[in-house]
Design an enzyme around this catalytic site. Structure first.
Site, PDB file in Angstrom:
ATOM      1  N   ASN A   1       2.664   4.191  12.694  1.00  0.00           N
ATOM      2  CA  ASN A   1       3.005   2.974  13.445  1.00  0.00           C
ATOM      3  C   ASN A   1       4.149   3.333  14.391  1.00  0.00           C
ATOM      4  OD1 ASN A   1       1.246   1.487  11.869  1.00  0.00           O
ATOM      5  ND2 ASN A   1       2.801   0.275  10.852  1.00  0.00           N
TER       6      ASN A   1
ATOM      7  N   PHE B   1       2.961   4.354  -1.544  1.00  0.00           N
ATOM      8  CA  PHE B   1       2.744   5.069  -2.806  1.00  0.00           C
ATOM      9  C   PHE B   1       3.332   6.475  -2.779  1.00  0.00           C
ATOM     10  CE2 PHE B   1      -1.014   5.978  -0.145  1.00  0.00           C
ATOM     11  CZ  PHE B   1      -1.004   7.371  -0.146  1.00  0.00           C
TER      12      PHE B   1
ATOM     13  N   GLU C   1       1.658   9.871  -4.555  1.00  0.00           N
ATOM     14  CA  GLU C   1       0.430  10.234  -5.270  1.00  0.00           C
ATOM     15  C   GLU C   1       0.413  11.728  -5.568  1.00  0.00           C
ATOM     16  OE1 GLU C   1      -3.382   8.214  -4.274  1.00  0.00           O
ATOM     17  OE2 GLU C   1      -4.066  10.215  -3.716  1.00  0.00           O
TER      18      GLU C   1
ATOM     19  N   SER D   1      -8.318  11.761  -0.598  1.00  0.00           N
ATOM     20  CA  SER D   1      -7.594  11.790   0.669  1.00  0.00           C
ATOM     21  C   SER D   1      -7.999  13.075   1.381  1.00  0.00           C
ATOM     22  CB  SER D   1      -6.085  11.789   0.428  1.00  0.00           C
ATOM     23  OG  SER D   1      -5.684  10.581  -0.168  1.00  0.00           O
TER      24      SER D   1
ATOM     25  N   PRO E   1      -4.774   9.383   4.005  1.00  0.00           N
ATOM     26  CA  PRO E   1      -4.931   8.943   2.615  1.00  0.00           C
ATOM     27  C   PRO E   1      -6.132   8.023   2.456  1.00  0.00           C
ATOM     28  CG  PRO E   1      -3.076   7.820   3.667  1.00  0.00           C
ATOM     29  CD  PRO E   1      -3.637   8.769   4.680  1.00  0.00           C
TER      30      PRO E   1
ATOM     31  N   GLY F   1      -8.671   2.057   5.648  1.00  0.00           N
ATOM     32  CA  GLY F   1      -8.716   0.717   6.247  1.00  0.00           C
ATOM     33  C   GLY F   1      -9.146  -0.292   5.195  1.00  0.00           C
TER      34      GLY F   1
ATOM     35  N   HIS G   1      -5.819   6.434  10.327  1.00  0.00           N
ATOM     36  CA  HIS G   1      -4.638   6.603   9.468  1.00  0.00           C
ATOM     37  C   HIS G   1      -4.955   6.422   7.996  1.00  0.00           C
ATOM     38  CE1 HIS G   1      -4.626   2.349   8.674  1.00  0.00           C
ATOM     39  NE2 HIS G   1      -3.398   2.316   8.221  1.00  0.00           N
TER      40      HIS G   1
ATOM     41  N   ASN H   1       0.809  -1.222   0.000  1.00  0.00           N
ATOM     42  CA  ASN H   1       0.000   0.000   0.000  1.00  0.00           C
ATOM     43  C   ASN H   1       0.843   1.272   0.000  1.00  0.00           C
ATOM     44  OD1 ASN H   1       0.952  -0.171   2.576  1.00  0.00           O
ATOM     45  ND2 ASN H   1      -1.042  -0.053   3.594  1.00  0.00           N
TER      46      ASN H   1
END
Lengths: 479, 146
Positions: free
Chosen positions: A328, A203, A205, A383, A376, A405, A402, A201
């Site tokens: 995290n 990226f 962008e 986003s 995002p 999901g 965050h 996931n």
């Protein structure tokens, strides 16, 4: 397990729902999200975390909650420093996986006609994909310096601007990092991966600011409706994965010595003040700093790619960093409990810090608004940029969600993508994609994620964050 | 969703996808074959088995506190070798005891120009980890972080 409704968007998992819970759980979600939350096993993971020694207040989960390992994704666990624990499983393998947002004053109408050339440039500039090696191959001494200084190492080495540091959470480096508590395996894995995006996931962008909700705050953060932004999502790569792996092993061995009974070995932990707890915290900080340096190097190459497509129109200073957040991580933070300030070990796993206006940890220039909270969505929708609030500080240990999901497993996404051209579907929506593999695009397709608008609705309506801007994707680089 | 099932020379492997990650359920006749099948299963998650021109051999000797920890240690080592040296293994000659795995593994260098990467495996988790032995053979369950 049953949830008790405590408000329109707030659900309590009472103590006693599962053996060993020391504090209740609290889930932020709307009614439509509850059936899948009840079904996917994530509540048991909330309950397991609620049984760890020193857990305080409530174990929280944001509306992007889903089943993970140890603490669920979207989870927040705060432990007392005095008698509580620190757990690598409460942070996850990708230590300081996070997002950052670069602003520009380039109108989207100016960028869209050259988006393919821009994406090709970005794809060349930013190494992406599984096992991707970076442009940098660090010596042992250099990698240790990266782990001490984080984003500042990158800026000092020519990758970015001094002002970037001011706009990173923790100024892009946690103090008292201990690279000496990082294994050789972790160093080996990190050596060639600084400045790489990775896969899954993660990226880069290119986005258009579609709507500004709070003009004053948006202006303060350099965000203008109709202009282009760049969002970067990555973390500490193999170095961070190895740190988590190493300390899970250590803590699984010592937990019983400290009288800790583990409901899930992935939640292996040690007292905050134990030698093992202190070592993990120092190593985790070192990995977090590596991640900040990683995003900083990538930002530099993103700016270079933009400047080469828009020569004479843009310098790197015209692409300021709005903010950089970790999702995290574990940190010692001061929160008010029962009317008294107390320092807590706050674990966020798939959750973003969301501190309110006036907080000392915010950049001076941003203190009149709350902390920028970058959320995002998936690569086909939107986003959001939010501001942290007093509500979040009081009720969620200063935390927000965050992302959207995941809703589907990667396998299920692949099945649903069969006989479809996700690339073409995204193109129809005005989104161009460059990816190392076709499979990644299918695994990460919009249908694989929850509806970001619904997730944001819960966050804003419950008071955790206030809307500042919405960004629409124009082009995406995936690993 | 139907689980993907495959059989290798060491045992039976079933892949069970979770929301964000993936688990393997492995069955084999002995613990040594169970570990070989788990190693094969990890490689199968990473890439499709191919016939490579040049094979690479490595010796392994790992120890741990118990069998579950040993399984995590073993698979983590394979992941480390893949991450750092880009080597992937499909042949295993292992001797596994309660706290030690010793043996020889054969594979090849991952060549992205000829081989497609199936899944990016980040790490081996301890979540819902189990290794069980019975008269009918051995079973393991292991979740990988993707």
């Amino acid at each position: 397990m049953e949830l008790q409704r405590a408000g329109e968007y707030r659900w309590i998992l009472p103590m006693g729902s599962h053996p060993g819970m020391r504090v209740p759980g609290c889930i932020y979600a709307d009614e439509t999200m509850i059936p899948s939350i009840l079904k996917d096993g994530s509540l048991k993971q909330v309950a397991n975390a609620a049984g760890l020694p020193g857990a305080t207040g409530m174990v929280l989960a944001m509306p992007d909650i889903h089943y993970g390992y140890g603490l669920p994704i979207g989870g927040i666990l705060a432990c007392r420093l005095t008698d509580g624990v620190i757990s690598p499983g409460g942070v996850g393998f990708d230590i300081n996986c996070g997002v950052r947002l670069l602003a520009t004053q380039l109108p989207a109408s100016h960028v869209i006609p050259v988006i393919d050339r821009l994406l090709d440039g970005l794809y060349q500039a930013v190494p992406a994909g599984v096992g991707s090696s970076g442009k940098l191959m660090l010596t042992g001494k250099e990698i240790r310096q990266v782990m001490m200084d984080g984003a500042a190492w990158a800026v000092r080495s020519g990758y970015g601007l001094q002002m970037d540091i001011d706009h990173c959470e923790s100024n892009g480096a946690m103090k008292d990092a201990c690279p000496e508590d990082i294994s050789d395996h972790a160093v080996d894995r990190g050596r060639g991966q600084l400045g790489t995006l990775g896969s899954g996931n993660h990226f880069v962008e290119v986005q258009e600011i579609r709507k500004v909700f709070d003009a004053n705050t948006a202006q303060m953060w350099g965000m203008q409706e109709g202009c282009v932004t760049v969002m970067i999502h990555t973390g500490s790569r193999g170095l961070g994965h190895q740190v988590c792996t190493d300390y899970l092993k250590i803590m699984n061995r010592v937990a019983s010595r400290y009288g800790i009974s583990l409901p899930d070995r992935q939640l292996a932990c040690a007292p905050c003040h134990s030698p093992e707890g202190r070592q993990y915290f120092g190593a985790m900080k070192a990995a977090a700093n590596f991640a900040w340096a990683n995003r900083q190097c990538i930002s530099h190459w993103v700016r270079e790619a933009f400047c080469s497509v828009f020569p004479g129109e843009l310098t790197e200073r015209d692409m300021p960093l709005v903010y950089d957040v970790a999702h995290n991580i574990v940190k010692v933070e001061r929160h008010v409990l029962d009317g008294s300030p107390v320092d807590l070990m706050v674990h966020r796993k798939g959750a973003t810090r969301a501190f309110p206006a006036g907080h000392d940890d915010l950049p001076r220039a941003y203190r009149s608004a709350g902390q920028p909270v970058i959320i995002p969505g998936d690569m086909g929708t939107a986003s959001y940029l939010l501001a942290g609030t007093e509500y979040a500080m009081k009720h969620t240990f200063g935390s927000a969600c965050h992302g959207a999901g995941r809703r589907l497993s990667r396998k299920a996404a692949l099945q649903q993508a069969r006989h479809r051209s996700i690339l073409e579907e995204l193109r129809q929506k005005g989104v161009r994609v460059r990816a190392a593999g076709r499979q990644t695009i299918a695994e990460e397709m919009p249908d694989a994620y929850k509806n970001i608008d619904e997730v944001i609705h819960v966050v804003t309506e419950s008071g955790i964050g206030t809307l500042v801007a919405e960004m629409k994707p124009l082009g995406v680089i995936k690993g | 969703m139907k689980a993907a099932v495959t059989r290798c020379q060491y045992g039976l492997i079933r892949e069970i996808a979770t929301t964000a990650d993936t688990a393997l359920q492995i069955r084999a006749l002995s613990v040594s074959e169970l570990f070989a099948a788990a190693g094969w299963g990890l490689s199968w998650l990473l890439i499709d088995p191919v016939i490579a021109a040049e094979s690479v051999t490595r010796e392994v000797d790992l120890s741990a506190g118990d069998l579950e920890e040993l399984l995590v240690e073993w698979l983590t080592e394979l992941l480390y070798i893949f991450d750092v040296d880009h080597l992937v293994f499909f042949e295993f000659e292992l001797t596994v005891t309660e706290q030690r795995v010793v043996g020889c593994i054969r594979g090849f260098r991952f060549d992205p120009s000829r081989m497609a990467l199936k899944t990016a495996v980040k790490a081996v988790t301890w979540h819902a980890l189990s290794v069980r032995r019975s008269v009918r053979g051995c079973r393991a369950h292991i979740l990988f972080d993707l």
